[in-house]
Design a protein around this motif. Structure first.
Motif, short mmCIF file in Angstrom:
data_model
loop_
_atom_site.label_atom_id
_atom_site.label_comp_id
_atom_site.label_asym_id
_atom_site.label_seq_id
_atom_site.Cartn_x
_atom_site.Cartn_y
_atom_site.Cartn_z
N LEU A 1 0.83 -1.21 0.00
CA LEU A 1 0.00 0.00 0.00
C LEU A 1 0.87 1.27 0.00
O LEU A 1 0.58 2.23 -0.73
CB LEU A 1 -0.97 0.00 1.19
N GLY A 2 1.96 1.25 0.78
CA GLY A 2 2.84 2.42 0.85
C GLY A 2 3.39 2.79 -0.52
O GLY A 2 3.34 3.96 -0.93
N ASP A 3 3.88 1.79 -1.27
CA ASP A 3 4.46 2.06 -2.60
C ASP A 3 3.41 2.61 -3.56
O ASP A 3 3.69 3.53 -4.34
CB ASP A 3 5.02 0.76 -3.21
N VAL A 4 2.23 2.02 -3.51
CA VAL A 4 1.17 2.44 -4.44
C VAL A 4 0.74 3.88 -4.14
O VAL A 4 0.63 4.73 -5.01
CB VAL A 4 -0.02 1.45 -4.39
N ARG A 5 0.54 4.13 -2.86
CA ARG A 5 0.11 5.46 -2.42
C ARG A 5 1.17 6.51 -2.79
O ARG A 5 0.85 7.56 -3.35
CB ARG A 5 -0.07 5.42 -0.90
N ARG A 6 2.43 6.17 -2.53
CA ARG A 6 3.54 7.10 -2.83
C ARG A 6 3.55 7.44 -4.32
O ARG A 6 3.62 8.60 -4.71
CB ARG A 6 4.87 6.45 -2.43
N SER A 7 3.46 6.43 -5.14
CA SER A 7 3.53 6.66 -6.59
C SER A 7 2.33 7.49 -7.07
O SER A 7 2.48 8.38 -7.91
CB SER A 7 3.57 5.31 -7.32
N LEU A 8 1.15 7.19 -6.51
CA LEU A 8 -0.03 7.97 -6.90
C LEU A 8 0.14 9.43 -6.46
O LEU A 8 -0.11 10.36 -7.24
CB LEU A 8 -1.30 7.37 -6.28
N GLU A 9 0.63 9.63 -5.23
CA GLU A 9 0.78 11.00 -4.73
C GLU A 9 1.84 11.76 -5.52
O GLU A 9 1.68 12.93 -5.85
CB GLU A 9 1.09 10.99 -3.22
#
Ligand code: GLY
Length: 347
Positions: free
Chosen positions: A50-58
């Protein structure tokens, strides 16, 4: 990187690329003008990705909210769906925003159904993190939840806007979850692709990571052809159910616990092939299935499994469509009356 275009009513791409999860924001930004994303995942995938996905989206300008539910089939419920609707409402998701399904088949199916039904349809993205989801459930637009009457009995067809498939995510899977997906992979070889089957015969559960991109791309491409011809599952798409009539019966007999879908498909394929195809084909299938640590049959009496077969939602009134591969790479759909199916299986 491989990009496979699925030409259904709403065409979309399946991107197969190692490392793509960490740059998913770029792909998502390319398919929506919204910069508000609602991520849905489970508590196992949350810790890993979740952290990686959220970071990339942000990093790509998205404002994100996330909803996490307990891992497992029991979460594909109407109660959890209702909580997802509440989450989408609280996140002020509009019809022009985007839902991200991050996880395996359960996450993809329930998030897809939420996307199909919330506000009468919101676009969604599939980021499948299991082999089963990468080769099957994330592609083709079937979304569903389970109800007490059976698995996947309530759902809708809703194609994703993009599928982002990262084979590196499969490295964290327990061997039995990887094997679960290999059941479907072997099925694709049997129904449509002898070359894929021959490739699988050269590897096993320990070594197949070396050819994972090729495996996923081949399976998605087979599914593409089938789904493009028969999106709504009224004819040819049934060939994807090779091994599934007995497979679903085996899963049902085990109350969907401790016995995976891939195990059911593998055993189902072997049983029907042994009964209705040549010994040579049956033997090749059996040894391939063994390479991936999946069952080649069952000790459960057929008389106990058959009642589950006639409950299968794919049946038509009084009959069953079963799939048989008399040669590797070629599948036939055969429609028989339920008693005739019972006679064939008990024979
Ligand atoms: N999993 C079978 C299908 O998508 O039709």
């Amino acid at each position: 990187m491989k990009r496979i275009r699925i030409n259904t009513t709403q065409p979309y791409d399946v991107v197969i690329e190692r490392g793509s999860l960490k740059k998913c924001g770029e792909y998502v930004a390319s398919i929506t003008s919204s910069r508000t994303a609602a991520i849905i995942t489970d508590d196992v995938v949350e810790k890993l990705y979740l952290g990686d996905v959220r970071r990339s989206l942000e990093e790509n300008g998205f404002k994100c909210t996330s909803y996490v539910f307990p891992n497992g089939e029991q979460s594909k419920s109407i109660e959890n769906l209702s909580k997802i609707y509440d989450f989408l409402c609280e996140s002020e998701i509009t019809r022009s925003d985007i839902i991200i399904a991050l996880g395996g088949g359960v996450v993809g199916d329930i998030s897809g159904f939420a996307a199909a039904s919330y506000l009468r349809g919101v676009d969604y993205v599939q980021i499948p993190t299991t082999l089963l989801a990468q080769v099957d459930s994330s592609v083709g637009g079937k979304t569903a939840i389970d109800i007490p009457g059976g698995k996947n009995l309530v759902g809708a067809f809703k194609q994703p806007s993009i599928v982002i498939s990262d084979s590196d995510t499969l490295k964290t899977l327990p061997p039995e979850t990887l094997a679960d997906g290999m059941g479907e992979v072997i099925k694709y070889g049997m129904i449509r692709d002898e070359a894929l089957f021959e490739l699988l015969e050269k590897y096993d559960l320990e070594t197949c990571d070396n050819i994972m991109d090729e495996i996923v791309a081949n399976c998605v491409d087979i599914k593409r052809v089938v789904v493009e011809h028969d999106t709504l599952d009224k004819g040819e798409r049934m060939i994807l159910n090779f091994g599934h009539t007995l497979g679903h019966a085996l899963e049902g007999w085990h109350h969907y616990t401790g016995y995976t879908h891939g195990m059911g498909v593998a055993a189902g394929m072997c049983i029907i092939t042994e009964k209705l195809a040549s010994p040579e084909i049956a033997e090749r299938l059996k040894s391939c299935v063994q390479r991936y640590k999946l069952p080649t049959g069952t000790d459960i009496p057929m008389s106990e499994l058959l009642p589950f077969c006639s409950k299968d939602k794919k049946r038509e009134s009084g009959s069953i469509n079963y799939i048989i591969c008399k040669t590797i790479g070629n599948a036939e759909i055969v429609k028989v009356a339920v008693p005739e199916f019972a006679r064939l299986m008990e024979g």
